[in-house]
Scaffold this motif. Structure first.
Motif, PDB file in Angstrom:
ATOM      1  N   ASP A 114      -5.184  -8.240   6.555  1.00  0.00           N
ATOM      2  CA  ASP A 114      -5.093  -6.717   6.502  1.00  0.00           C
ATOM      3  C   ASP A 114      -3.582  -6.283   6.394  1.00  0.00           C
ATOM      4  O   ASP A 114      -2.645  -6.783   6.927  1.00  0.00           O
ATOM      5  CB  ASP A 114      -5.557  -6.005   8.074  1.00  0.00           C
ATOM      6  CG  ASP A 114      -7.084  -6.241   8.431  1.00  0.00           C
ATOM      7  OD1 ASP A 114      -7.177  -6.403   9.190  1.00  0.00           O
ATOM      8  OD2 ASP A 114      -7.768  -5.984   7.184  1.00  0.00           O
ATOM      9  N   TYR A 115      -3.677  -5.199   5.454  1.00  0.00           N
ATOM     10  CA  TYR A 115      -2.174  -4.599   4.985  1.00  0.00           C
ATOM     11  C   TYR A 115      -2.420  -3.170   5.410  1.00  0.00           C
ATOM     12  O   TYR A 115      -3.448  -2.562   5.314  1.00  0.00           O
ATOM     13  CB  TYR A 115      -2.206  -4.773   3.558  1.00  0.00           C
ATOM     14  CG  TYR A 115      -1.697  -5.997   3.140  1.00  0.00           C
ATOM     15  CD1 TYR A 115      -2.643  -7.058   2.831  1.00  0.00           C
ATOM     16  CD2 TYR A 115      -0.601  -6.573   3.080  1.00  0.00           C
ATOM     17  CE1 TYR A 115      -2.481  -8.446   2.468  1.00  0.00           C
ATOM     18  CE2 TYR A 115      -0.112  -7.999   2.878  1.00  0.00           C
ATOM     19  CZ  TYR A 115      -1.096  -8.682   2.391  1.00  0.00           C
ATOM     20  OH  TYR A 115      -0.876 -10.071   2.186  1.00  0.00           O
ATOM     21  N   TRP A 116      -1.295  -2.549   5.690  1.00  0.00           N
ATOM     22  CA  TRP A 116      -1.096  -1.195   6.223  1.00  0.00           C
ATOM     23  C   TRP A 116      -0.118  -0.417   5.207  1.00  0.00           C
ATOM     24  O   TRP A 116       0.727  -0.913   4.604  1.00  0.00           O
ATOM     25  CB  TRP A 116      -0.598  -1.029   7.628  1.00  0.00           C
ATOM     26  CG  TRP A 116      -1.368  -1.503   8.602  1.00  0.00           C
ATOM     27  CD1 TRP A 116      -1.660  -2.719   9.042  1.00  0.00           C
ATOM     28  CD2 TRP A 116      -2.227  -0.575   9.314  1.00  0.00           C
ATOM     29  NE1 TRP A 116      -2.378  -2.740  10.149  1.00  0.00           N
ATOM     30  CE2 TRP A 116      -3.062  -1.362  10.246  1.00  0.00           C
ATOM     31  CE3 TRP A 116      -2.384   0.714   9.519  1.00  0.00           C
ATOM     32  CZ2 TRP A 116      -3.780  -0.735  11.388  1.00  0.00           C
ATOM     33  CZ3 TRP A 116      -3.316   1.330  10.289  1.00  0.00           C
ATOM     34  CH2 TRP A 116      -3.952   0.344  11.215  1.00  0.00           C
ATOM     35  N   GLY A 117      -0.400   0.902   5.159  1.00  0.00           N
ATOM     36  CA  GLY A 117       0.422   1.800   3.982  1.00  0.00           C
ATOM     37  C   GLY A 117       1.432   2.098   5.091  1.00  0.00           C
ATOM     38  O   GLY A 117       1.248   2.158   6.284  1.00  0.00           O
ATOM     39  N   GLN A 118       2.481   3.167   4.464  1.00  0.00           N
ATOM     40  CA  GLN A 118       3.657   3.562   5.345  1.00  0.00           C
ATOM     41  C   GLN A 118       3.396   4.738   6.048  1.00  0.00           C
ATOM     42  O   GLN A 118       4.042   5.072   6.913  1.00  0.00           O
ATOM     43  CB  GLN A 118       4.794   3.717   4.304  1.00  0.00           C
ATOM     44  CG  GLN A 118       4.767   5.110   3.610  1.00  0.00           C
ATOM     45  CD  GLN A 118       3.885   5.309   2.428  1.00  0.00           C
ATOM     46  OE1 GLN A 118       2.805   4.391   2.207  1.00  0.00           O
ATOM     47  NE2 GLN A 118       4.033   6.285   1.849  1.00  0.00           N
ATOM     48  N   LEU A 145       0.697  -1.103   0.127  1.00  0.00           N
ATOM     49  CA  LEU A 145      -0.037   0.135  -0.135  1.00  0.00           C
ATOM     50  C   LEU A 145       0.958   1.132  -0.010  1.00  0.00           C
ATOM     51  O   LEU A 145       1.788   1.158   0.822  1.00  0.00           O
ATOM     52  CB  LEU A 145      -1.002   0.068   1.175  1.00  0.00           C
ATOM     53  CG  LEU A 145      -2.119  -0.602   1.179  1.00  0.00           C
ATOM     54  CD1 LEU A 145      -2.160  -2.095   0.867  1.00  0.00           C
ATOM     55  CD2 LEU A 145      -3.018  -0.479   2.498  1.00  0.00           C
ATOM     56  N   GLN A 146       0.568   2.142  -0.861  1.00  0.00           N
ATOM     57  CA  GLN A 146       1.422   3.278  -1.079  1.00  0.00           C
ATOM     58  C   GLN A 146       0.483   4.509  -0.919  1.00  0.00           C
ATOM     59  O   GLN A 146      -0.447   4.833  -1.594  1.00  0.00           O
ATOM     60  CB  GLN A 146       2.076   3.415  -2.302  1.00  0.00           C
ATOM     61  CG  GLN A 146       3.191   4.652  -2.597  1.00  0.00           C
ATOM     62  CD  GLN A 146       4.177   4.735  -1.825  1.00  0.00           C
ATOM     63  OE1 GLN A 146       5.028   3.597  -1.801  1.00  0.00           O
ATOM     64  NE2 GLN A 146       4.403   5.786  -1.289  1.00  0.00           N
ATOM     65  N   ALA A 147       0.793   5.256   0.329  1.00  0.00           N
ATOM     66  CA  ALA A 147      -0.043   6.365   0.735  1.00  0.00           C
ATOM     67  C   ALA A 147       0.732   7.705   0.102  1.00  0.00           C
ATOM     68  O   ALA A 147       2.107   7.679   0.232  1.00  0.00           O
ATOM     69  CB  ALA A 147      -0.323   6.369   2.228  1.00  0.00           C
ATOM     70  N   SER A 148       0.072   8.692  -0.192  1.00  0.00           N
ATOM     71  CA  SER A 148       0.560  10.017  -0.593  1.00  0.00           C
ATOM     72  C   SER A 148      -0.487  11.334  -0.156  1.00  0.00           C
ATOM     73  O   SER A 148      -1.636  10.592   0.085  1.00  0.00           O
ATOM     74  CB  SER A 148       0.895   9.837  -2.014  1.00  0.00           C
ATOM     75  OG  SER A 148      -0.211   9.714  -2.853  1.00  0.00           O
ATOM     76  N   GLY A 149      -0.073  12.372  -0.549  1.00  0.00           N
ATOM     77  CA  GLY A 149      -0.771  13.576  -0.501  1.00  0.00           C
ATOM     78  C   GLY A 149      -0.753  14.317   1.065  1.00  0.00           C
ATOM     79  O   GLY A 149      -1.422  15.295   1.005  1.00  0.00           O
ATOM     80  N   ALA A 168      -3.063   3.634  -2.706  1.00  0.00           N
ATOM     81  CA  ALA A 168      -3.197   2.590  -3.799  1.00  0.00           C
ATOM     82  C   ALA A 168      -2.528   1.346  -3.239  1.00  0.00           C
ATOM     83  O   ALA A 168      -1.102   1.300  -2.915  1.00  0.00           O
ATOM     84  CB  ALA A 168      -2.588   3.020  -4.837  1.00  0.00           C
ATOM     85  N   ALA A 169      -3.263   0.190  -3.580  1.00  0.00           N
ATOM     86  CA  ALA A 169      -2.641  -1.031  -3.344  1.00  0.00           C
ATOM     87  C   ALA A 169      -2.409  -1.847  -4.545  1.00  0.00           C
ATOM     88  O   ALA A 169      -2.796  -1.616  -5.554  1.00  0.00           O
ATOM     89  CB  ALA A 169      -3.693  -1.832  -2.565  1.00  0.00           C
ATOM     90  N   SER A 170      -1.114  -2.505  -4.551  1.00  0.00           N
ATOM     91  CA  SER A 170      -0.463  -3.385  -5.487  1.00  0.00           C
ATOM     92  C   SER A 170      -0.229  -4.650  -5.331  1.00  0.00           C
ATOM     93  O   SER A 170       0.080  -4.821  -4.103  1.00  0.00           O
ATOM     94  CB  SER A 170       0.500  -2.693  -6.257  1.00  0.00           C
ATOM     95  OG  SER A 170       1.533  -2.437  -5.119  1.00  0.00           O
TER      96      SER A 170
END
Length: 120
Positions: free
Chosen positions: A108-112, A3-7, A22-24
């Motif tokens: 469950d997956y977490w972003g950074q 998971l890649q968080a931004s903004g 966004a998850a990949s």
């Protein structure tokens, strides 16, 4: 799955930011998509949830100011944050419940995390 968080960023009180996550990877589908936030020394707080069907829920402190949405085709969740207050300052994390195949399983997956700082 990643998971890649931004903004995130620095904004004055009353301003707006839009977070994306966004998850990949190997993904069959995603059920709940969530945003959490955490201030140093405090527990991580659930801010907003959106289900696979589009139902949403918010912590009381952000109701009417934040909007969570998702693009399931892009495996992406958004958090539109308006009328920001200094007390919204935190690291924001996304979390997703990911369904994978072979064998079928849910994790469950977490972003950074992405820093949001609201100045007064």
């Amino acid at each position: 799955v990643q998971l890649q968080a931004s903004g995130g960023g620095l904004v004055q009180a009353g301003g707006s930011l839009r977070l994306s996550c966004a998850a990949s990877g190997s993904i069959l589908s995603i059920d709940d998509m969530d945003w959490y936030r955490q201030v140093p020394g405090e527990q991580r707080e659930l801010v907003a949830v959106i289900t696979n069907g589009g139902s949403t829920n918010y912590v009381d402190s952000v109701k009417g100011r934040f909007t969570i949405s998702r693009d399931s085709a892009k495996n992406t969740v958004y958090l539109q944050m308006n009328s920001l207050k200094p007390e919204d300052t935190a690291v924001y994390y996304c979390k997703m419940g990911v369904i994978q195949m072979r064998p079928i399983r849910r994790n469950d997956y977490w972003g950074q995390g992405t820093q949001v700082t609201v100045s007064s």
